[in-house]
Design a protein around this motif. Sequence first.
Motif, PDB file in Angstrom:
ATOM      1  N   ASP A 133       0.488  -0.777  -4.760  1.00 59.67           N
ATOM      2  CA  ASP A 133      -0.319   0.447  -4.611  1.00 59.67           C
ATOM      3  C   ASP A 133      -1.289   0.599  -5.778  1.00 59.67           C
ATOM      4  O   ASP A 133      -2.427   1.058  -5.587  1.00 59.67           O
ATOM      5  CB  ASP A 133       0.592   1.675  -4.529  1.00 59.67           C
TER       6      ASP A 133
ATOM      7  N   SER B   4      -4.170  -1.717  -5.121  1.00 58.20           N
ATOM      8  CA  SER B   4      -5.018  -1.200  -4.040  1.00 58.20           C
ATOM      9  C   SER B   4      -5.898  -0.056  -4.529  1.00 58.20           C
ATOM     10  O   SER B   4      -7.082   0.030  -4.177  1.00 58.20           O
ATOM     11  CB  SER B   4      -4.144  -0.732  -2.873  1.00 58.20           C
TER      12      SER B   4
ATOM     13  N   VAL C 236      -3.594  -1.914   1.057  1.00 54.09           N
ATOM     14  CA  VAL C 236      -2.264  -2.419   0.700  1.00 54.09           C
ATOM     15  C   VAL C 236      -1.839  -3.596   1.581  1.00 54.09           C
ATOM     16  O   VAL C 236      -1.352  -4.611   1.073  1.00 54.09           O
ATOM     17  CB  VAL C 236      -1.227  -1.280   0.759  1.00 54.09           C
TER      18      VAL C 236
END
Length: 276
Positions: free
Chosen positions: A37, A40, A47
Amino acid sequence: MSIGNSPEDDRPSTPEERPSIGRVLQQARLAAGLTVDDISATTRVRVPIVTAIEHDDFTRSGGDVYARGHIRMIAGAVGLDPEPLVGQYDSERGGRPAPTPAAPLFEAERIRPEPRRPNWTAAMVAAIVAVVGFVGFTLFNGGDDGAGQGQVAKGPQAERSAGTGTKPSGGPAEKPGPVPSDSAIAAAPADKVTVKLTVLKNKSWISAEAANGRKIFDGTLAKGDTRTFQDDRRIDLILGNAGAIELYVNGKKIEDEFKQGQVERLSYTKGDPEAG
């Protein structure tokens, strides 16, 4: 009985297999204490795509151009040099095609018209039509005035044709012509999407694709470099260092405040880039 090396010593040595791209990126992420995460959020790569790349699945990237961009962005986020990984990606997939220079693709084709022979018949017909029209106009305007035969009424059009330069009294004020734009590409054709970018600071990796998926440019530009791209429908961009780039789209400067090191995925079509 001979004395020498054992048969096992004569076996050819095999080179150590280098780790895969996904494993290198995953180990670097874990060493940096980052989650998927976190990657991302930093790179704006979704993700599922980050997870797939860490498992060496590049099918979700949408093509080689985007896969190289994702590798570069993720490597930068975990503190790795992206170029060796991109080189490994290309070597494992048969090599990377040479980038196509952008400028020659979009130079306007200049066709010199062939000289034509004068069409005297058409010229004579046009002259006869003009004379008949002029006589008819004179008779129509002078039919109610017996003394008006042979004279043409002077109106605003006649005064302008005479070249006096005097504005007729009581007539509507003429509107000023359009003021030329200061933009270097203000004359961008309305039937195409035109993107011009200039690297103002440091350097930036750039990827540009046309609407049909054709790669226009994929490479790194240094400070002061300029590229212009055109397509009939759409230009898709990935900017590796968006804060270093000045961007014009369809003759209009994009005023978004991008930051240094920020990765941006942009898409532009014909018309005002800020409309809608």
